[in-house]
Design a protein around this motif. Structure first.
Motif, PDB file in Angstrom:
ATOM      1  N   ASP A  61       0.408  -1.313  -0.196  1.00 36.43           N
ATOM      2  CA  ASP A  61       0.209   0.143  -0.210  1.00 36.43           C
ATOM      3  C   ASP A  61       1.410   1.292   0.049  1.00 36.43           C
ATOM      4  O   ASP A  61       0.301   2.453  -0.581  1.00 36.43           O
ATOM      5  CB  ASP A  61      -0.334  -0.379   1.385  1.00 36.43           C
ATOM      6  N   SER A  62       2.069   1.193   0.537  1.00 36.35           N
ATOM      7  CA  SER A  62       2.890   2.458   0.479  1.00 36.35           C
ATOM      8  C   SER A  62       3.233   3.027  -0.058  1.00 36.35           C
ATOM      9  O   SER A  62       4.100   3.907  -0.714  1.00 36.35           O
ATOM     10  CB  SER A  62       3.402   2.149   2.098  1.00 36.35           C
ATOM     11  N   VAL A  63       3.639   2.631  -1.556  1.00 34.04           N
ATOM     12  CA  VAL A  63       3.979   2.618  -2.782  1.00 34.04           C
ATOM     13  C   VAL A  63       3.204   2.798  -4.195  1.00 34.04           C
ATOM     14  O   VAL A  63       3.720   3.023  -4.770  1.00 34.04           O
ATOM     15  CB  VAL A  63       5.001   1.565  -3.595  1.00 34.04           C
ATOM     16  N   LYS A  86      10.352   9.189  -0.789  1.00 36.70           N
ATOM     17  CA  LYS A  86      10.583   9.274   0.485  1.00 36.70           C
ATOM     18  C   LYS A  86      11.309   8.991   1.385  1.00 36.70           C
ATOM     19  O   LYS A  86      12.176   8.070   1.047  1.00 36.70           O
ATOM     20  CB  LYS A  86       8.859   9.405   1.028  1.00 36.70           C
ATOM     21  N   GLU A  88      11.179   7.622   3.696  1.00 44.51           N
ATOM     22  CA  GLU A  88      10.806   6.384   4.069  1.00 44.51           C
ATOM     23  C   GLU A  88      11.671   4.946   3.262  1.00 44.51           C
ATOM     24  O   GLU A  88      11.042   3.945   3.475  1.00 44.51           O
ATOM     25  CB  GLU A  88       9.982   6.064   4.821  1.00 44.51           C
ATOM     26  N   ASP A  89      11.265   5.760   1.773  1.00 46.11           N
ATOM     27  CA  ASP A  89      11.690   4.487   0.978  1.00 46.11           C
ATOM     28  C   ASP A  89      12.847   3.896   0.778  1.00 46.11           C
ATOM     29  O   ASP A  89      13.603   3.043   0.308  1.00 46.11           O
ATOM     30  CB  ASP A  89      11.327   4.980  -0.635  1.00 46.11           C
TER      31      ASP A  89
END
Length: 115
Positions: A61-63, A86, A88-89
């Protein structure tokens, strides 16, 4: 045996883009699944995206909406286009190939998102 060689990692500013590539060689069968995983320091390795032989895809989901996975079956190559990166990546990104009951990994490529 299968060998996977990744390329394309590096340092990028937030909001930037990178494209990862992974070339597979060796005893490759059709109907395999190729994917990208990542592991950040102190965290477990997680699936980022995978693509099946026929082209269907899954994303964490985060990407979703930022990353796109694609493959060229003739070249045994999988790509990961990463946009709007980001901090966080930031992680080591690993290529994975699954066929039959076997799973193979690349050596990993570092992606660092920082200003």
């Amino acid at each position: 045996q299968v060998q996977l060689v990744e390329s394309g990692g590096g340092l990028v500013q937030p909001g930037g883009s990178l494209r990862l590539s992974c070339v597979a060689s060796g005893s490759i069968f059709s109907t395999n699944t190729m994917g990208w995983y990542r592991q950040a320091p102190g965290k477990q390795r997680e699936l980022v995206a995978r693509i099946f032989w026929g082209g269907s895809t899954n994303y964490v989901d985060s990407v979703k909406g930022r990353f796109t996975i694609s493959r060229d079956n003739a070249k045994n190559t999988v790509y990961l286009q990463m946009n709007s990166l980001k901090p966080e990546d930031t992680a080591v990104y690993y290529c994975n190939l699954k066929q039959r009951i076997d799973s193979y990994w690349g050596q990993g490529t570092q992606v660092t998102v920082s200003s």
